[in-house]
Motif scaffolding. Structure first.
Motif, PDB file in Angstrom:
ATOM      1  N   ARG A  47       0.622  -1.207  -0.117  1.00  0.00           N
ATOM      2  CA  ARG A  47       0.043  -0.102  -0.134  1.00  0.00           C
ATOM      3  C   ARG A  47       0.753   1.305   0.176  1.00  0.00           C
ATOM      4  NH1 ARG A  47      -5.342  -0.715   1.687  1.00  0.00           N
ATOM      5  NH2 ARG A  47      -6.281  -2.622   0.680  1.00  0.00           N
ATOM      6  N   LEU A  48       1.955   1.233   0.761  1.00  0.00           N
ATOM      7  CA  LEU A  48       3.014   2.238   0.847  1.00  0.00           C
ATOM      8  C   LEU A  48       3.557   2.513  -0.644  1.00  0.00           C
ATOM      9  CD1 LEU A  48       4.693   2.110   4.277  1.00  0.00           C
ATOM     10  CD2 LEU A  48       2.915   3.695   3.436  1.00  0.00           C
ATOM     11  N   GLN A  49       3.871   1.628  -1.139  1.00  0.00           N
ATOM     12  CA  GLN A  49       4.742   1.492  -2.692  1.00  0.00           C
ATOM     13  C   GLN A  49       3.625   2.050  -3.672  1.00  0.00           C
ATOM     14  OE1 GLN A  49       6.286  -2.053  -3.011  1.00  0.00           O
ATOM     15  NE2 GLN A  49       8.466  -1.610  -2.187  1.00  0.00           N
ATOM     16  N   LEU A  50       2.473   1.875  -3.302  1.00  0.00           N
ATOM     17  CA  LEU A  50       1.223   2.271  -4.313  1.00  0.00           C
ATOM     18  C   LEU A  50       0.616   3.658  -4.005  1.00  0.00           C
ATOM     19  CD1 LEU A  50      -0.641  -1.230  -4.991  1.00  0.00           C
ATOM     20  CD2 LEU A  50       0.912   0.105  -6.536  1.00  0.00           C
ATOM     21  N   ASP A  51       1.072   4.280  -3.004  1.00  0.00           N
ATOM     22  CA  ASP A  51       0.468   5.425  -2.475  1.00  0.00           C
ATOM     23  C   ASP A  51       1.114   6.654  -3.182  1.00  0.00           C
ATOM     24  OD1 ASP A  51      -0.944   7.403  -1.063  1.00  0.00           O
ATOM     25  OD2 ASP A  51       0.371   7.595   0.405  1.00  0.00           O
ATOM     26  N   VAL A 240      10.224  -1.211  -6.083  1.00  0.00           N
ATOM     27  CA  VAL A 240       9.175  -0.164  -6.294  1.00  0.00           C
ATOM     28  C   VAL A 240       8.727  -0.167  -7.580  1.00  0.00           C
ATOM     29  CG1 VAL A 240       8.651   2.082  -6.472  1.00  0.00           C
ATOM     30  CG2 VAL A 240      10.000   1.356  -4.317  1.00  0.00           C
ATOM     31  N   VAL A 241       9.594  -0.292  -8.592  1.00  0.00           N
ATOM     32  CA  VAL A 241       9.200  -0.310  -9.994  1.00  0.00           C
ATOM     33  C   VAL A 241       8.505  -1.619 -10.167  1.00  0.00           C
ATOM     34  CG1 VAL A 241      10.351  -0.613 -12.234  1.00  0.00           C
ATOM     35  CG2 VAL A 241      11.299   1.165 -10.851  1.00  0.00           C
ATOM     36  N   LYS A 242       8.967  -2.867  -9.533  1.00  0.00           N
ATOM     37  CA  LYS A 242       8.224  -3.791  -9.844  1.00  0.00           C
ATOM     38  C   LYS A 242       6.697  -3.844  -9.391  1.00  0.00           C
ATOM     39  CE  LYS A 242       8.193  -6.717  -6.152  1.00  0.00           C
ATOM     40  NZ  LYS A 242       6.740  -6.634  -5.996  1.00  0.00           N
ATOM     41  N   THR A 243       6.512  -3.199  -8.238  1.00  0.00           N
ATOM     42  CA  THR A 243       5.168  -3.092  -7.723  1.00  0.00           C
ATOM     43  C   THR A 243       4.374  -2.071  -8.501  1.00  0.00           C
ATOM     44  OG1 THR A 243       6.057  -3.576  -5.316  1.00  0.00           O
ATOM     45  CG2 THR A 243       3.743  -2.520  -5.512  1.00  0.00           C
ATOM     46  N   LEU A 274      13.768   9.738  -3.423  1.00  0.00           N
ATOM     47  CA  LEU A 274      13.402   9.098  -2.416  1.00  0.00           C
ATOM     48  C   LEU A 274      12.175   8.275  -2.751  1.00  0.00           C
ATOM     49  CD1 LEU A 274      13.951  11.345   0.674  1.00  0.00           C
ATOM     50  CD2 LEU A 274      15.522   9.624  -0.280  1.00  0.00           C
ATOM     51  N   ALA A 275      11.579   8.654  -3.683  1.00  0.00           N
ATOM     52  CA  ALA A 275      10.071   7.800  -3.775  1.00  0.00           C
ATOM     53  C   ALA A 275      10.472   6.290  -4.452  1.00  0.00           C
ATOM     54  CB  ALA A 275       9.396   8.393  -4.894  1.00  0.00           C
ATOM     55  N   LEU A 276      11.890   6.195  -4.909  1.00  0.00           N
ATOM     56  CA  LEU A 276      12.467   4.684  -5.365  1.00  0.00           C
ATOM     57  C   LEU A 276      12.789   3.848  -4.338  1.00  0.00           C
ATOM     58  CD1 LEU A 276      14.790   6.129  -8.127  1.00  0.00           C
ATOM     59  CD2 LEU A 276      12.646   4.769  -8.645  1.00  0.00           C
ATOM     60  N   TRP A 277      12.701   4.402  -2.961  1.00  0.00           N
ATOM     61  CA  TRP A 277      12.913   3.435  -1.841  1.00  0.00           C
ATOM     62  C   TRP A 277      11.756   3.627  -0.797  1.00  0.00           C
ATOM     63  CZ3 TRP A 277      17.275   5.573  -4.165  1.00  0.00           C
ATOM     64  CH2 TRP A 277      18.291   4.474  -4.430  1.00  0.00           C
ATOM     65  N   LYS A 278      10.497   3.954  -1.541  1.00  0.00           N
ATOM     66  CA  LYS A 278       9.302   3.776  -0.840  1.00  0.00           C
ATOM     67  C   LYS A 278       8.920   2.546  -0.303  1.00  0.00           C
ATOM     68  CE  LYS A 278       5.991   7.519  -2.219  1.00  0.00           C
ATOM     69  NZ  LYS A 278       4.751   7.858  -3.095  1.00  0.00           N
ATOM     70  N   GLY A 279       8.389   2.178   0.938  1.00  0.00           N
ATOM     71  CA  GLY A 279       8.351   1.211   1.240  1.00  0.00           C
ATOM     72  C   GLY A 279       9.355   0.301   2.116  1.00  0.00           C
ATOM     73  N   LEU A 280      10.673   0.991   2.092  1.00  0.00           N
ATOM     74  CA  LEU A 280      11.738   0.383   2.574  1.00  0.00           C
ATOM     75  C   LEU A 280      11.708   0.103   4.007  1.00  0.00           C
ATOM     76  CD1 LEU A 280      14.898  -0.500   2.148  1.00  0.00           C
ATOM     77  CD2 LEU A 280      15.281   1.774   2.578  1.00  0.00           C
ATOM     78  N   LEU A 281      11.135   0.944   4.951  1.00  0.00           N
ATOM     79  CA  LEU A 281      11.263   0.543   6.376  1.00  0.00           C
ATOM     80  C   LEU A 281      10.355  -0.860   6.525  1.00  0.00           C
ATOM     81  CD1 LEU A 281      12.141   1.064   9.002  1.00  0.00           C
ATOM     82  CD2 LEU A 281      10.161   2.652   9.222  1.00  0.00           C
ATOM     83  N   PRO A 282       9.017  -0.904   5.609  1.00  0.00           N
ATOM     84  CA  PRO A 282       8.340  -2.138   5.874  1.00  0.00           C
ATOM     85  C   PRO A 282       8.980  -3.547   5.492  1.00  0.00           C
ATOM     86  CG  PRO A 282       7.210  -0.848   4.504  1.00  0.00           C
ATOM     87  CD  PRO A 282       8.128   0.064   5.053  1.00  0.00           C
ATOM     88  N   ARG A 283       9.866  -3.059   4.415  1.00  0.00           N
ATOM     89  CA  ARG A 283      10.602  -4.282   3.674  1.00  0.00           C
ATOM     90  C   ARG A 283      11.697  -4.592   4.597  1.00  0.00           C
ATOM     91  NH1 ARG A 283      13.716  -4.058  -1.463  1.00  0.00           N
ATOM     92  NH2 ARG A 283      13.427  -5.985  -1.599  1.00  0.00           N
TER      93      ARG A 283
END
Length: 315
Positions: A47-51, A240-243, A274-283
């Protein structure tokens, strides 16, 4: 005169190794345990990566928002494909890595170099990405991005229905959307992970494969956790790109992202670096703990086999 035995010294028998099928079994059992524990974190990461509009302020806000608006069960959306995907992925990953390592081992000493470990891990990652990870993650992400729990309001009713819809609307290759970044992500991840896991086992616990020593579960968890930290940081943009590639459909006409490079450029231009590292913390909340859980189970399974298999064998 020297005896024949002194002229032709007996070769030291090679240490027996655990066969690939046992590595595959240990990986499948570890995958089941990991999926059962960590599915909510994967939903939040997706959800964070798609936001794109900043609806979620962070991990906790995302989780509480999903729970409040969609119910607690929404945190386990996509569990069936996720659990199946993890089980099959670890079966293939562990088994193929063991086979690749056998090919790279020195024929005389039976040892494998760090280069051989890296290549074996990369090969296992590429194989799992193409055979299992990509189609399962496409289905999982399509299910996870749907909001709400009422079946009549959801486009995809379940994993099988989702896969059928994708094939009908986008063709069979729709299940392999985002394959290129997935291959890069998984190949790099597994090359680093297998090499690091072995290094930490040796460094921290003096454990060498085939020596008959079985790590305690907490020792395996520490090694697995540390080995699982580097990959997410290095492969964040690929993830991120994959998602994004997997989530997009042709409902609105043309696709926003034309491929991996185009997606990276577009995200960077529209949302910043930094958007390219979205969702890094949950990863990081999911992958290292997931590796810790998986290796704790896998090492116990292979350790049990190793004790039985090596009993009476020269060490």
């Amino acid at each position: 005169m020297k005896s024949e035995e002194s002229q032709f010294p007996e070769k030291k028998p090679q240490r027996k190794t655990i066969p690939p099928y046992m590595k595959a079994i240990s990986g499948s059992l570890g995958g089941i345990m990991e999926a059962s524990c960590l599915q909510p974190i994967d939903v939040i990461k997706t959800r964070l990566q798609l936001d794109r509009s900043g609806n979620y302020k962070g991990i906790i806000h995302c989780g509480t928002t999903i729970t409040r608006s969609e119910g607690v069960r929404a945190l386990w959306k996509g569990l069936t494909p996720f659990a199946t995907h993890l089980t099959l992925k670890y079966t293939l990953r562990m088994g193929s890595n063991a086979m690749f390592q056998s090919a790279f081992k020195d024929s005389e000493t039976g040892k494998i170099s760090n280069k051989g470990r890296l290549l074996s891990g990369f090969g296992a990652g590429v194989l799992e990405a193409l055979a299992i990870v990509t189609p399962f993650e496409v289905v999982k992400i399509r299910l996870q991005q749907q909001r709400g729990l009422s079946p009549e309001l959801l486009k995809y009713k379940g994993p099988v229905h989702c896969a059928r819809m994708i094939i009908r609307e986008e063709g069979i290759l729709g299940l392999w959307a985002g394959a290129a970044p997935t291959v890069m992500r998984n190949g790099t991840n597994q090359a680093a992970m297998f090499t690091a896991k072995n290094a930490f086992d040796v460094l921290l616990w003096k454990k060498h494969e085939g020596d008959g020593k079985v790590l305690q579960p907490w020792q395996s968890m520490i090694s697995g956790f540390l080995a699982g930290t580097a990959g997410p940081v290095c492969t964040g943009p690929f993830d991120v790109v994959k998602t994004r590639l997997m989530a997009q459909t042709r409902d609105g006409g043309a696709l926003k992202y034309k491929g991996m490079i185009h997606a990276i450029r577009t995200i960077y231009a529209e949302e910043g670096l930094l958007a390219l590292w979205k969702g890094l913390l949950p990863r990081l909340m999911r992958i290292p703990p997931g590796q810790a859980i998986m290796w704790a189970v896998a090492d116990q399974v292979t350790g049990f086999y190793e004790r039985r298999y090596l009993r009476g064998a020269p060490l």
